[in-house]
Design an enzyme around this catalytic site. Sequence first.
Site, PDB file in Angstrom:
ATOM      1  N   ASP B  29     -30.520  32.767 102.287  1.00  0.00           N
ATOM      2  CA  ASP B  29     -31.175  33.397 101.260  1.00  0.00           C
ATOM      3  C   ASP B  29     -31.220  33.067 100.365  1.00  0.00           C
ATOM      4  O   ASP B  29     -30.272  32.511  99.439  1.00  0.00           O
ATOM      5  CB  ASP B  29     -30.551  34.513 100.917  1.00  0.00           C
ATOM      6  CG  ASP B  29     -30.834  35.999 102.034  1.00  0.00           C
ATOM      7  OD1 ASP B  29     -31.440  35.512 103.003  1.00  0.00           O
ATOM      8  OD2 ASP B  29     -29.566  36.875 102.137  1.00  0.00           O
ATOM      9  N   LYS B  86     -38.978  39.243 103.348  1.00  0.00           N
ATOM     10  CA  LYS B  86     -38.742  40.124 104.003  1.00  0.00           C
ATOM     11  C   LYS B  86     -39.644  41.703 103.525  1.00  0.00           C
ATOM     12  O   LYS B  86     -39.376  41.735 102.468  1.00  0.00           O
ATOM     13  CB  LYS B  86     -37.512  41.059 103.373  1.00  0.00           C
ATOM     14  CG  LYS B  86     -36.089  40.252 104.107  1.00  0.00           C
ATOM     15  CD  LYS B  86     -34.631  40.450 103.726  1.00  0.00           C
ATOM     16  CE  LYS B  86     -34.144  39.679 104.019  1.00  0.00           C
ATOM     17  NZ  LYS B  86     -33.695  39.103 105.702  1.00  0.00           N
ATOM     18  N   GLY B 158     -24.788  40.966 104.320  1.00  0.00           N
ATOM     19  CA  GLY B 158     -23.791  41.772 103.541  1.00  0.00           C
ATOM     20  C   GLY B 158     -22.321  41.560 103.584  1.00  0.00           C
ATOM     21  O   GLY B 158     -21.292  41.899 102.301  1.00  0.00           O
ATOM     22  N   ARG B 170     -23.326  37.548 121.385  1.00  0.00           N
ATOM     23  CA  ARG B 170     -22.575  37.402 123.356  1.00  0.00           C
ATOM     24  C   ARG B 170     -23.274  39.201 124.216  1.00  0.00           C
ATOM     25  O   ARG B 170     -23.582  37.853 125.542  1.00  0.00           O
ATOM     26  CB  ARG B 170     -21.495  38.185 122.671  1.00  0.00           C
ATOM     27  CG  ARG B 170     -20.600  36.915 122.558  1.00  0.00           C
ATOM     28  CD  ARG B 170     -18.569  36.978 123.136  1.00  0.00           C
ATOM     29  NE  ARG B 170     -17.710  35.662 122.952  1.00  0.00           N
ATOM     30  CZ  ARG B 170     -17.632  34.926 123.369  1.00  0.00           C
ATOM     31  NH1 ARG B 170     -18.637  34.725 124.507  1.00  0.00           N
ATOM     32  NH2 ARG B 170     -16.936  33.793 122.892  1.00  0.00           N
ATOM     33  N   GLY B 219     -23.568  37.636 107.927  1.00  0.00           N
ATOM     34  CA  GLY B 219     -21.958  37.304 108.036  1.00  0.00           C
ATOM     35  C   GLY B 219     -21.551  36.108 108.081  1.00  0.00           C
ATOM     36  O   GLY B 219     -20.671  35.286 108.190  1.00  0.00           O
ATOM     37  N   GLY B 240     -26.560  34.158 104.424  1.00  0.00           N
ATOM     38  CA  GLY B 240     -27.204  35.154 102.860  1.00  0.00           C
ATOM     39  C   GLY B 240     -27.057  35.144 102.386  1.00  0.00           C
ATOM     40  O   GLY B 240     -27.167  34.347 101.254  1.00  0.00           O
ATOM     41  N   SER B 241     -25.778  36.006 102.307  1.00  0.00           N
ATOM     42  CA  SER B 241     -24.327  36.819 100.797  1.00  0.00           C
ATOM     43  C   SER B 241     -23.895  35.469 100.899  1.00  0.00           C
ATOM     44  O   SER B 241     -23.376  35.197  99.884  1.00  0.00           O
ATOM     45  CB  SER B 241     -24.058  37.680 100.648  1.00  0.00           C
ATOM     46  OG  SER B 241     -25.034  38.549 100.998  1.00  0.00           O
TER      47      SER B 241
END
Lengths: 203, 297
Positions: B29, B86, B158, B170, B219, B240-241
């Site tokens: 990101d 996005k 995030g 999973r 995550g 991402g973050s």
Amino acid sequence: MNVRVGVLAVQGAFLAHSEILEELGVTAVEIRQPAHLGGVDAMVLPGGESGTMSKLLVSTGLYEPLGKLLHGGLPVFGTCAGMILLGSSILDGRDDQSCFGVIDIAVRRNAYGRQVDSFEDDVDTTFGQFHGVFIRAPRVEEVGRDVEVLGSHDGEPVLVRQGVALAAAFHPELSGDTRLHEFFLSHVAGLVPVAINQTAKEM
Amino acid sequence: MASSSEHLTGTVRVKRGLAEMLKGGVIMDVVTPEQARVAEDAGACAVMALERVPADIRKDGGVARMSDPEMIEGIKAAVTIPVMAKARIGHFVEAQILEALGVDFVDESEVLTPADEAHHIDKFAFTVPFVCGATNLGEALRRISEGACMIRSKGEAGTGNIVEAVRHLRSILGDIRRITQADSAELFDWAKRLQAPLPLVQEIAQTGKLQVPLFCAGGIATPADAALAMQLGAEAVFVGSGIFKSSDPAPRAKAIVEATTNFRDAHILAKVSRGLGAPMTGIGMDAVNERYAERGW
């Protein structure tokens, strides 16, 4: 003889190549570290992001030993980004991007535009028509004297060979057609008998 | 030597093909052209152009929408790798705009505020390929039946917390394994329970894998997180973050790229995990007030 073909697996569509190679009865070995190169009879450089692959070749320490093997005559088949890596110069590449120079071609990255311009179309090759899948494909813009053009699309070279190195601008690993891999293993690398099956005979 | 066939763009093979090319890579990101260059220099195989990373969307609240085209153009001009962007769930006009801008992949993303509470975008209507999030196999197959060419496990964007990504991976991969053990009569029940098209379920029973590449998102904050996702069966990762919310983004980005390539080699993972500075702080799931993963139908 158990033929072992290394598939560069630092990033990209390496799995699709491995599946075809295994289907053709040779052992595919994923290459991520210099130690993995021991005992391979040939190499495949898959599609992926050529800049990313180039960086990872350096950070993994593969760039030098692999380059030595290729210049020492290890047979190699590159597709798309793999073709860029095998060429002698890169147009529109990143400044820090390097290539092995085992096929004397100048290749332009993403020459057909962005993903919305990616396409599939038939390719005329010396052994008949082949369905080519071109994904953000490179274009061969200069061809050296020692390079054989084996396939073209719209009059432009898309399949080239120099000695034991073969490169395609498209993705035979995505079209479910194993003829090019067979051609590489038998005719280019000389690793398997020429007529391993009916399709190979037709070539 | 004229080709007799047609020059075809936007076919399923061409669209899924780009997803194939991104395997084994890291998609990062980025919110500025400078960040995009840092990502490309670190070895990202693609960037996701957006206005705010999920951690900031979470903090700021409000409606999160498609990014400003000018910002997307700036990022496109800054890098040579594919650029994703996005669109809101169901907002097919945002997707049309992104396609017109020439982005290489559209993410119909739960991280943005949904525009439609019942319908996702008909992704077959587009030349540009789409990636969609999924928390379980049923959701993944519904997205594939709408034309998605890549699935990413949603995780919880995030948060810097890998637990939800692990749960979703999973769930998806576990059900795929169970379906390969089912007999033909049981597949009807699987389709019903998953609320997924029967032919797609039957295909999985035969092949043992999803029809499109399965990536992991939501995550990932460390090289070990990326390698965990890969060892669980993801074929590439989105970060991402996790990169630009850490104390020192460039080395962390490079380390996550190297960890994704060498995801099975603990010695290399140990080496690249050293001295990266502080990862993003992250939050526990109990403190998450809005679960983005629940968006999508």
